[in-house]
Design a protein around this motif. Sequence first.
Motif, PDB file in Angstrom:
ATOM      1  N   UNK A   1      23.907  36.625  30.958  1.00 14.27           N
ATOM      2  CA  UNK A   1      23.043  37.458  31.784  1.00 14.27           C
ATOM      3  C   UNK A   1      23.204  37.306  33.275  1.00 14.27           C
ATOM      4  N   UNK A   2      24.214  36.594  33.743  1.00 15.27           N
ATOM      5  CA  UNK A   2      24.473  36.501  35.182  1.00 15.27           C
ATOM      6  C   UNK A   2      25.932  36.821  35.423  1.00 15.27           C
ATOM      7  N   UNK A   3      26.194  37.668  36.417  1.00 17.30           N
ATOM      8  CA  UNK A   3      27.569  38.069  36.711  1.00 17.30           C
ATOM      9  C   UNK A   3      27.688  38.408  38.196  1.00 17.30           C
ATOM     10  N   UNK A   4      28.874  38.150  38.760  1.00  9.48           N
ATOM     11  CA  UNK A   4      29.126  38.459  40.160  1.00  9.48           C
ATOM     12  C   UNK A   4      30.575  38.834  40.379  1.00  9.48           C
ATOM     13  N   UNK A   5      30.829  39.583  41.453  1.00  7.03           N
ATOM     14  CA  UNK A   5      32.186  40.019  41.777  1.00  7.03           C
ATOM     15  C   UNK A   5      32.550  39.552  43.174  1.00  7.03           C
ATOM     16  N   UNK A   6      33.816  39.172  43.335  1.00  6.65           N
ATOM     17  CA  UNK A   6      34.291  38.760  44.644  1.00  6.65           C
ATOM     18  C   UNK A   6      35.673  39.307  44.913  1.00  6.65           C
ATOM     19  N   UNK A   7      35.926  39.650  46.170  1.00  4.14           N
ATOM     20  CA  UNK A   7      37.234  40.135  46.598  1.00  4.14           C
ATOM     21  C   UNK A   7      37.722  39.192  47.684  1.00  4.14           C
ATOM     22  N   UNK A   8      38.946  38.676  47.509  1.00  4.83           N
ATOM     23  CA  UNK A   8      39.526  37.772  48.501  1.00  4.83           C
ATOM     24  C   UNK A   8      40.872  38.296  48.958  1.00  4.83           C
ATOM     25  N   UNK A   9      41.143  38.149  50.254  1.00  6.43           N
ATOM     26  CA  UNK A   9      42.410  38.616  50.792  1.00  6.43           C
ATOM     27  C   UNK A   9      43.032  37.493  51.609  1.00  6.43           C
ATOM     28  N   UNK A  10      44.311  37.230  51.352  1.00  3.63           N
ATOM     29  CA  UNK A  10      45.013  36.167  52.078  1.00  3.63           C
ATOM     30  C   UNK A  10      46.515  36.423  51.995  1.00  3.63           C
ATOM     31  N   UNK A  11      47.282  35.605  52.726  1.00  3.90           N
ATOM     32  CA  UNK A  11      48.739  35.743  52.745  1.00  3.90           C
ATOM     33  C   UNK A  11      49.378  35.258  51.449  1.00  3.90           C
ATOM     34  N   UNK A  12      48.680  34.407  50.713  1.00  2.00           N
ATOM     35  CA  UNK A  12      49.193  33.876  49.441  1.00  2.00           C
ATOM     36  C   UNK A  12      48.156  34.128  48.347  1.00  2.00           C
ATOM     37  N   UNK A  13      48.631  34.327  47.125  1.00  3.66           N
ATOM     38  CA  UNK A  13      47.741  34.646  46.005  1.00  3.66           C
ATOM     39  C   UNK A  13      46.734  33.531  45.718  1.00  3.66           C
ATOM     40  N   UNK A  14      47.142  32.242  45.686  1.00  4.15           N
ATOM     41  CA  UNK A  14      46.160  31.192  45.379  1.00  4.15           C
ATOM     42  C   UNK A  14      44.994  31.146  46.384  1.00  4.15           C
ATOM     43  N   UNK A  15      45.302  31.368  47.666  1.00  2.12           N
ATOM     44  CA  UNK A  15      44.234  31.374  48.677  1.00  2.12           C
ATOM     45  C   UNK A  15      43.293  32.558  48.461  1.00  2.12           C
ATOM     46  N   UNK A  16      43.871  33.707  48.139  1.00  2.00           N
ATOM     47  CA  UNK A  16      43.057  34.896  47.881  1.00  2.00           C
ATOM     48  C   UNK A  16      42.176  34.686  46.650  1.00  2.00           C
ATOM     49  N   UNK A  17      42.720  34.018  45.617  1.00  2.00           N
ATOM     50  CA  UNK A  17      41.931  33.739  44.403  1.00  2.00           C
ATOM     51  C   UNK A  17      40.771  32.797  44.710  1.00  2.00           C
ATOM     52  N   UNK A  18      41.028  31.789  45.528  1.00  3.95           N
ATOM     53  CA  UNK A  18      39.969  30.846  45.898  1.00  3.95           C
ATOM     54  C   UNK A  18      38.844  31.572  46.645  1.00  3.95           C
ATOM     55  N   UNK A  19      39.228  32.427  47.602  1.00  4.91           N
ATOM     56  CA  UNK A  19      38.218  33.181  48.360  1.00  4.91           C
ATOM     57  C   UNK A  19      37.429  34.113  47.440  1.00  4.91           C
ATOM     58  N   UNK A  20      38.127  34.788  46.537  1.00  4.47           N
ATOM     59  CA  UNK A  20      37.459  35.710  45.621  1.00  4.47           C
ATOM     60  C   UNK A  20      36.482  34.966  44.713  1.00  4.47           C
ATOM     61  N   UNK A  21      36.880  33.798  44.227  1.00  5.32           N
ATOM     62  CA  UNK A  21      36.005  33.000  43.358  1.00  5.32           C
ATOM     63  C   UNK A  21      34.747  32.570  44.107  1.00  5.32           C
TER      64      UNK A  21
END
Length: 181
Positions: free
Chosen positions: A50-70
Amino acid sequence: MLASQVMELEQQKEQQFDERVIEIARVAKVVKGGRRFQFRVTMVVGDNNGKVGMGVGKANAVPDAMRKATERAHKDLRPVFLYGTTIPHESVGKVGGAVIMIRPASRGTGVIAAGGVRAVLEAAGVRDILTKSMGSANVLNVVQATFKALDQLKSPKEEAARRGKPLEDLLPFWERRKKNG
C-alpha cells in the motif's frame, strides 16, 4: 555499537522495499560545441503493502542516475488504498497524452497490465487488477498517469461514512453478490 545498530536498521528498511527500474534513457542537451549526453533513470519503489513512490534521476553515468532516482522515489512514497488484493473502485489518471484506466478485479485475476503500469501496481501491492492504457505510450507520462489514478482512490470506510451508507453497499460487485447469495 550504537552506530552498527543504526546501520542494520537502515539496511532492513531498504530491504523491505521493492525497487524496479522502469526506464533508462539517454538524453541530450545541445550546447555550443555539440551535444552533452546524460542518462535519465525512472524508478518505482514500493513496500508491496500500500505504499509506492516514483523517482527520476539524471546523471552522466547510469549508477549515479539510479542512486538519485532511488532516493527521490523513497522521498515520494505515498499511500494507496487497497481492498484486499485489489483496489476499492475504478479510477482514471491523465498526464499529457497518456490516459490510464484502472479497475478492480476479483481474486485470482492477476495484474492485467504491462510495462510501467505493471511495475507501479505490483510495487504498491496490488495483486488483482484490470488496466487499460490509452493515448500516448510515453513511459514517463504513463507511469505518472498511473500514480494520478492511484491518488484518486478513496478509502471505502471513509467514503461510506461520507455518504451515510453501510460499507457493504460500496464493496465491489462480486463481493456484494457473495453476500446477497
